[in-house]
Scaffold this active site. Structure first.
Site, PDB file in Angstrom:
ATOM      1  N   LYS A  14     -46.619 -19.140 -50.150  1.00  0.00           N
ATOM      2  CA  LYS A  14     -46.205 -19.234 -48.802  1.00  0.00           C
ATOM      3  C   LYS A  14     -46.875 -20.634 -48.258  1.00  0.00           C
ATOM      4  CE  LYS A  14     -49.587 -16.040 -48.082  1.00  0.00           C
ATOM      5  NZ  LYS A  14     -49.745 -15.648 -49.635  1.00  0.00           N
ATOM      6  N   ARG A  89     -51.080  -9.738 -42.301  1.00  0.00           N
ATOM      7  CA  ARG A  89     -51.638  -9.054 -43.718  1.00  0.00           C
ATOM      8  C   ARG A  89     -51.907  -7.584 -43.475  1.00  0.00           C
ATOM      9  NH1 ARG A  89     -53.083 -14.331 -45.823  1.00  0.00           N
ATOM     10  NH2 ARG A  89     -53.690 -14.096 -48.089  1.00  0.00           N
ATOM     11  N   ARG A 128     -54.842 -24.316 -59.353  1.00  0.00           N
ATOM     12  CA  ARG A 128     -55.055 -24.489 -58.152  1.00  0.00           C
ATOM     13  C   ARG A 128     -56.863 -24.722 -58.120  1.00  0.00           C
ATOM     14  NH1 ARG A 128     -53.627 -21.931 -52.489  1.00  0.00           N
ATOM     15  NH2 ARG A 128     -55.151 -20.332 -53.269  1.00  0.00           N
ATOM     16  N   ARG A 134     -60.846 -24.463 -54.810  1.00  0.00           N
ATOM     17  CA  ARG A 134     -61.136 -23.389 -53.777  1.00  0.00           C
ATOM     18  C   ARG A 134     -61.957 -22.062 -54.144  1.00  0.00           C
ATOM     19  NH1 ARG A 134     -56.074 -21.571 -50.149  1.00  0.00           N
ATOM     20  NH2 ARG A 134     -56.778 -19.587 -50.834  1.00  0.00           N
ATOM     21  N   ARG A 145     -58.268  -9.807 -54.923  1.00  0.00           N
ATOM     22  CA  ARG A 145     -57.148 -10.204 -53.700  1.00  0.00           C
ATOM     23  C   ARG A 145     -56.044  -9.506 -54.160  1.00  0.00           C
ATOM     24  NH1 ARG A 145     -57.754 -16.529 -54.204  1.00  0.00           N
ATOM     25  NH2 ARG A 145     -55.930 -16.549 -52.610  1.00  0.00           N
TER      26      ARG A 145
HETATM   27  P1  B4P Z   1     -49.776 -20.637 -52.208  1.00  0.00           P
HETATM   28  O1  B4P Z   1     -49.172 -19.200 -52.339  1.00  0.00           O
HETATM   29  O2  B4P Z   1     -48.830 -21.479 -51.260  1.00  0.00           O
HETATM   30  O3  B4P Z   1     -51.243 -20.305 -51.771  1.00  0.00           O
HETATM   31  P2  B4P Z   1     -51.815 -19.942 -50.268  1.00  0.00           P
HETATM   32  O4  B4P Z   1     -50.748 -20.148 -49.094  1.00  0.00           O
HETATM   33  O5  B4P Z   1     -52.657 -20.637 -49.872  1.00  0.00           O
HETATM   34  O6  B4P Z   1     -52.008 -17.980 -50.212  1.00  0.00           O
HETATM   35  P3  B4P Z   1     -53.313 -17.459 -50.293  1.00  0.00           P
HETATM   36  O7  B4P Z   1     -52.766 -16.050 -50.197  1.00  0.00           O
HETATM   37  O8  B4P Z   1     -53.672 -17.854 -51.776  1.00  0.00           O
HETATM   38  O9  B4P Z   1     -54.231 -17.996 -49.399  1.00  0.00           O
HETATM   39  P4  B4P Z   1     -54.473 -17.884 -47.715  1.00  0.00           P
HETATM   40  O10 B4P Z   1     -54.986 -19.201 -47.414  1.00  0.00           O
HETATM   41  O11 B4P Z   1     -53.158 -17.141 -46.757  1.00  0.00           O
HETATM   42  O12 B4P Z   1     -50.015 -21.514 -53.305  1.00  0.00           O
HETATM   43  C1  B4P Z   1     -50.623 -21.343 -54.258  1.00  0.00           C
HETATM   44  C2  B4P Z   1     -50.644 -22.284 -55.347  1.00  0.00           C
HETATM   45  O13 B4P Z   1     -49.480 -22.213 -56.070  1.00  0.00           O
HETATM   46  C3  B4P Z   1     -50.783 -23.793 -54.903  1.00  0.00           C
HETATM   47  O14 B4P Z   1     -51.575 -24.450 -55.961  1.00  0.00           O
HETATM   48  C4  B4P Z   1     -49.051 -24.406 -54.982  1.00  0.00           C
HETATM   49  O15 B4P Z   1     -49.329 -25.681 -55.412  1.00  0.00           O
HETATM   50  C5  B4P Z   1     -48.828 -23.420 -56.456  1.00  0.00           C
HETATM   51  N1  B4P Z   1     -47.231 -23.298 -56.180  1.00  0.00           N
HETATM   52  C6  B4P Z   1     -46.698 -22.632 -55.079  1.00  0.00           C
HETATM   53  N2  B4P Z   1     -45.309 -22.813 -55.250  1.00  0.00           N
HETATM   54  C7  B4P Z   1     -45.116 -22.986 -56.662  1.00  0.00           C
HETATM   55  C8  B4P Z   1     -43.934 -23.143 -57.552  1.00  0.00           C
HETATM   56  N3  B4P Z   1     -42.814 -22.774 -57.120  1.00  0.00           N
HETATM   57  N4  B4P Z   1     -44.160 -23.103 -58.942  1.00  0.00           N
HETATM   58  C9  B4P Z   1     -45.396 -23.447 -59.312  1.00  0.00           C
HETATM   59  N5  B4P Z   1     -46.622 -23.683 -58.618  1.00  0.00           N
HETATM   60  C10 B4P Z   1     -46.636 -23.324 -57.090  1.00  0.00           C
HETATM   61  O16 B4P Z   1     -55.651 -16.969 -47.562  1.00  0.00           O
HETATM   62  C11 B4P Z   1     -56.859 -16.921 -48.083  1.00  0.00           C
HETATM   63  C12 B4P Z   1     -57.909 -15.850 -47.591  1.00  0.00           C
HETATM   64  O17 B4P Z   1     -58.205 -15.918 -46.058  1.00  0.00           O
HETATM   65  C13 B4P Z   1     -57.419 -14.316 -48.061  1.00  0.00           C
HETATM   66  O18 B4P Z   1     -57.701 -13.859 -49.096  1.00  0.00           O
HETATM   67  C14 B4P Z   1     -58.036 -13.705 -46.707  1.00  0.00           C
HETATM   68  O19 B4P Z   1     -59.479 -13.419 -47.005  1.00  0.00           O
HETATM   69  C15 B4P Z   1     -58.210 -14.626 -45.398  1.00  0.00           C
HETATM   70  N6  B4P Z   1     -56.940 -14.433 -44.760  1.00  0.00           N
HETATM   71  C16 B4P Z   1     -55.939 -15.274 -44.399  1.00  0.00           C
HETATM   72  N7  B4P Z   1     -55.251 -14.658 -43.451  1.00  0.00           N
HETATM   73  C17 B4P Z   1     -55.563 -13.470 -43.027  1.00  0.00           C
HETATM   74  C18 B4P Z   1     -55.147 -12.375 -42.287  1.00  0.00           C
HETATM   75  N8  B4P Z   1     -54.218 -12.469 -41.594  1.00  0.00           N
HETATM   76  N9  B4P Z   1     -55.789 -11.407 -42.217  1.00  0.00           N
HETATM   77  C19 B4P Z   1     -56.950 -11.240 -42.708  1.00  0.00           C
HETATM   78  N10 B4P Z   1     -57.801 -12.238 -43.655  1.00  0.00           N
HETATM   79  C20 B4P Z   1     -56.871 -13.230 -43.932  1.00  0.00           C
END
Ligand code: B4P
Length: 190
Positions: A14, A89, A128, A134, A145
């Site tokens: 994402k 979410r 990551r 992280r 998660r």
């Molecule tokens: P991403 O999938 O881009 O990770 P993310 O956006 O950070 O999602 P995540 O769900 O983990 O975290 P968020 O900050 O939203 O990438 C992951 C990895 O994969 C990276 O290292 C990237 O380089 C790699 N990658 C991507 N594409 C690739 C490809 N094609 N091939 C290979 N590798 C690839 O949320 C974190 C926490 O915050 C949640 O757990 C929750 O506690 C809280 N939170 C956030 N939003 C919330 C909400 N709306 N409500 C309640 N809690 C919330």
């Protein structure tokens, strides 16, 4: 306005794809995860509460997230649209977003769901962890998660499917290939 939701399991890409969409369509990137991590870093009251929840793999309460989003949308009246990354979410968050956008005379243009098998998201998040350190990217928290995603977040996909707004996208392959799949859908919305 174009308002896109990037949806998918933790590690589905994402954040990665949002960066490309924001650049191509000149939209504002809204990542609730990034906002919460900034609050944690600044040691605000919200940050201190969020830290414990995030490190355990739980969601931050809906009312906190919804309040945060209301302030953010209201303070950016001149943008061409938003890319919502990691929000909504829960179904309650999705309902609140619909009402919020309605109040600003706009709506969700599309919900783009990145499908990636669990084994692959686990592999990406552990990688990551090595690169970025992280604190929520350890195997116990990742498993929790994923469980939270299946129980609390996955129903959001059905919510948008019922509105006819859901687009399923294969989230495997190279980052650029996935972006192309997203562009093909978004270009047809314009
Ligand atoms: P991403 O999938 O881009 O990770 P993310 O956006 O950070 O999602 P995540 O769900 O983990 O975290 P968020 O900050 O939203 O990438 C992951 C990895 O994969 C990276 O290292 C990237 O380089 C790699 N990658 C991507 N594409 C690739 C490809 N094609 N091939 C290979 N590798 C690839 O949320 C974190 C926490 O915050 C949640 O757990 C929750 O506690 C809280 N939170 C956030 N939003 C919330 C909400 N709306 N409500 C309640 N809690 C919330």
């Amino acid at each position: 306005m174009i308002n896109l939701i990037l949806f998918g399991a933790p590690g589905s890409g994402k954040g990665t794809q949002s960066a490309n969409l924001v650049q191509r369509y000149q939209l504002m990137h809204v990542s609730t995860g990034d906002i919460l991590r900034a609050e944690i870093k600044a040691e605000t009251e919200l940050g201190l509460k969020a830290k414990t929840l995030i490190e355990a793999g739980h969601l931050v309460p809906d009312e906190v997230i919804i309040g945060m989003m209301e302030d953010l949308v209201a303070s950016h009246p001149d943008v061409k649209g938003f890319v919502f990354d990691g929000f909504p979410r829960t179904v309650a968050q999705a309902q609140a977003l619909d009402l919020l956008l309605q109040r600003h005379q706009t709506k969700v243009s599309a919900m783009l769901e990145l499908s990636v098998p669990d084994e692959m998201v686990i592999e990406r998040l552990l990688l990551r962890k090595e690169k970025e350190g992280r604190s929520d990217d350890n195997i116990e928290t990742i498993n929790h998660r994923l469980k939270v995603y299946r129980t609390q977040t996955a129903p959001v996909s059905e919510y948008y499917a019922q509105q006819g707004n859901l687009h399923l996208v294969d989230g495997t392959g190279r980052v650029e290939e996935i972006s192309e799949r997203l562009y093909q859908i978004i270009d047809k919305l314009a």
